[in-house]
Design a protein around this motif. Structure first.
Motif, PDB file in Angstrom:
ATOM      1  N   THR A 148      14.815   3.356   6.718  1.00 20.31           N
ATOM      2  CA  THR A 148      13.447   3.851   6.689  1.00 20.31           C
ATOM      3  C   THR A 148      13.148   4.395   5.290  1.00 20.31           C
ATOM      4  O   THR A 148      13.911   5.205   4.762  1.00 20.31           O
ATOM      5  N   GLY A 149      12.068   3.918   4.689  1.00 22.75           N
ATOM      6  CA  GLY A 149      11.726   4.341   3.334  1.00 22.75           C
ATOM      7  C   GLY A 149      12.450   3.570   2.251  1.00 22.75           C
ATOM      8  O   GLY A 149      12.287   3.864   1.059  1.00 22.75           O
ATOM      9  N   GLY A 150      13.249   2.570   2.625  1.00 21.71           N
ATOM     10  CA  GLY A 150      13.964   1.757   1.640  1.00 21.71           C
ATOM     11  C   GLY A 150      13.008   0.937   0.786  1.00 21.71           C
ATOM     12  O   GLY A 150      11.964   0.477   1.263  1.00 21.71           O
ATOM     13  N   THR A 151      13.362   0.738  -0.467  1.00 20.77           N
ATOM     14  CA  THR A 151      12.481   0.082  -1.426  1.00 20.77           C
ATOM     15  C   THR A 151      12.932  -1.341  -1.727  1.00 20.77           C
ATOM     16  O   THR A 151      14.127  -1.610  -1.849  1.00 20.77           O
ATOM     17  N   VAL A 152      11.959  -2.237  -1.845  1.00 19.90           N
ATOM     18  CA  VAL A 152      12.200  -3.602  -2.294  1.00 19.90           C
ATOM     19  C   VAL A 152      11.619  -3.745  -3.696  1.00 19.90           C
ATOM     20  O   VAL A 152      10.446  -3.428  -3.921  1.00 19.90           O
ATOM     21  N   HIS A 153      12.431  -4.213  -4.646  1.00 23.50           N
ATOM     22  CA  HIS A 153      11.989  -4.470  -6.014  1.00 23.50           C
ATOM     23  C   HIS A 153      11.968  -5.979  -6.239  1.00 23.50           C
ATOM     24  O   HIS A 153      12.876  -6.688  -5.796  1.00 23.50           O
ATOM     25  N   LEU A 166       2.407 -11.348  -4.411  1.00 26.26           N
ATOM     26  CA  LEU A 166       1.505 -10.206  -4.436  1.00 26.26           C
ATOM     27  C   LEU A 166       0.404 -10.361  -3.393  1.00 26.26           C
ATOM     28  O   LEU A 166       0.093  -9.417  -2.640  1.00 26.26           O
ATOM     29  N   GLU A 167      -0.183 -11.537  -3.314  1.00 23.30           N
ATOM     30  CA  GLU A 167      -1.245 -11.782  -2.332  1.00 23.30           C
ATOM     31  C   GLU A 167      -0.707 -11.628  -0.908  1.00 23.30           C
ATOM     32  O   GLU A 167      -1.367 -11.030  -0.050  1.00 23.30           O
ATOM     33  N   LEU A 168       0.489 -12.135  -0.677  1.00 26.29           N
ATOM     34  CA  LEU A 168       1.098 -12.020   0.646  1.00 26.29           C
ATOM     35  C   LEU A 168       1.356 -10.561   1.006  1.00 26.29           C
ATOM     36  O   LEU A 168       1.012 -10.102   2.103  1.00 26.29           O
ATOM     37  N   PHE A 169       1.939  -9.800   0.091  1.00 22.32           N
ATOM     38  CA  PHE A 169       2.265  -8.401   0.361  1.00 22.32           C
ATOM     39  C   PHE A 169       1.009  -7.579   0.616  1.00 22.32           C
ATOM     40  O   PHE A 169       0.987  -6.707   1.491  1.00 22.32           O
ATOM     41  N   ILE A 175       3.306  -3.466   5.110  1.00 25.27           N
ATOM     42  CA  ILE A 175       3.852  -3.254   3.773  1.00 25.27           C
ATOM     43  C   ILE A 175       3.027  -2.232   3.007  1.00 25.27           C
ATOM     44  O   ILE A 175       1.793  -2.301   2.974  1.00 25.27           O
ATOM     45  N   ASN A 176       3.715  -1.296   2.403  1.00 21.10           N
ATOM     46  CA  ASN A 176       3.096  -0.349   1.472  1.00 21.10           C
ATOM     47  C   ASN A 176       3.464  -0.784   0.064  1.00 21.10           C
ATOM     48  O   ASN A 176       4.621  -0.653  -0.356  1.00 21.10           O
ATOM     49  N   LEU A 177       2.506  -1.360  -0.663  1.00 21.79           N
ATOM     50  CA  LEU A 177       2.750  -1.822  -2.020  1.00 21.79           C
ATOM     51  C   LEU A 177       2.655  -0.614  -2.955  1.00 21.79           C
ATOM     52  O   LEU A 177       1.576  -0.088  -3.207  1.00 21.79           O
ATOM     53  N   ILE A 178       3.784  -0.182  -3.469  1.00 17.90           N
ATOM     54  CA  ILE A 178       3.838   1.021  -4.301  1.00 17.90           C
ATOM     55  C   ILE A 178       3.177   0.794  -5.650  1.00 17.90           C
ATOM     56  O   ILE A 178       2.479   1.668  -6.174  1.00 17.90           O
ATOM     57  N   GLY A 179       3.391  -0.360  -6.229  1.00 17.34           N
ATOM     58  CA  GLY A 179       2.775  -0.665  -7.518  1.00 17.34           C
ATOM     59  C   GLY A 179       3.230  -2.009  -8.041  1.00 17.34           C
ATOM     60  O   GLY A 179       4.202  -2.584  -7.554  1.00 17.34           O
ATOM     61  N   LYS A 215       7.072  -3.192  -6.623  1.00 16.59           N
ATOM     62  CA  LYS A 215       7.952  -2.566  -5.636  1.00 16.59           C
ATOM     63  C   LYS A 215       7.151  -2.179  -4.400  1.00 16.59           C
ATOM     64  O   LYS A 215       5.955  -1.878  -4.491  1.00 16.59           O
ATOM     65  N   LEU A 216       7.829  -2.229  -3.269  1.00 19.16           N
ATOM     66  CA  LEU A 216       7.159  -2.011  -1.992  1.00 19.16           C
ATOM     67  C   LEU A 216       8.111  -1.359  -1.015  1.00 19.16           C
ATOM     68  O   LEU A 216       9.324  -1.323  -1.208  1.00 19.16           O
TER      69      LEU A 216
END
Length: 220
Positions: A148-153, A166-169, A175-179, A215-216
């Motif tokens: 939980t809260g793990g990040t994907v780069h 990007l469009e998919l995310f 998905i929470n797109l962080i930036g 990252k998301l």
């Protein structure tokens, strides 16, 4: 097969930081990385399509309080990272030789703290979408493996793959797109990676290609 490859494959068989078919640990590692491979409870970070392992080993040098696993199917590539980690006494780095499609056979639910997707094959043809490591098929596999809260780069030089991803995310409610940025080395995140680059990243950058990054996190 060349003699050089045979030598490298033999060393992979003998090196305890390589987990591959033919070793007993290959069948039992799922859910047991901390206890069996690393003998600690530190967070586990996984790099997909790690190639020669420059990024995995580089992270292991900087963050000794985390465990890093590079995943790739090419044994001759993994040998480079494995040998480097062994020579430098970096014990928080390991390599898993398998197809990425089989990732969920080697990690239990919530076992991964962070996931890196670095310069994967873009598979540009529409018919190959399901093979992209950022496609819905793979996202559904990654999601339960992350804490939980793990990040994907995600880093790539390929504009088409980045825009597709990007469009998919952005379209997914889970998905929470962080930036994100289309020019990593001019972005606020450029120092977060401590100058660690893969062979491909160096090559693309020297050719003037801008590196894209995002990252998301998956929502609960």
């Amino acid at each position: 097969m060349s003699r050089k490859k045979l030598v490298r494959f033999k060393e992979n068989e003998e090196n305890p930081n390589v987990i591959q078919d033919g070793k007993e640990i290959f069948e039992t590692i799922k859910g047991n990385w901390n206890e069996t491979q690393f003998q600690n409870e530190n967070p586990i970070v996984v790099e997909l399509a790690c190639g020669r392992g420059e990024f995995t080993v580089g992270l292991g040098r900087v963050f000794r309080d985390q465990n890093f696993i590079g995943v790739d199917i090419k044994g001759s590539r993994i040998w480079k990272g494995s040998s480097t980690a062994t020579a430098e006494g970096i014990h928080n780095v390991a390599f898993l030789r398998t197809q990425i499609e089989q990732l969920d056979k080697f990690f239990a639910t919530g076992e991964i703290s962070e996931l890196w997707i670095t310069f994967p094959d873009p598979f540009p043809r529409d018919g190959d979408e399901k093979r992209r490591l950022t496609s819905p098929r793979f996202l559904e596999m990654y999601k339960p493996l992350l804490k939980t809260g793990g990040t994907v780069h995600f880093k790539t030089d390929n504009t088409g793959l980045f825009d597709y991803s990007l469009e998919l995310f952005q379209s997914r409610e889970d998905i929470n797109l962080i930036g994100f940025t289309h020019d990593f080395y001019q972005s606020e995140w450029k120092d977060d990676h401590f100058g660690i680059q893969t062979r491909y990243e160096k090559m693309f950058s020297e050719k003037g290609e801008k590196i894209k990054y995002l990252k998301l996190q998956f929502k609960n």
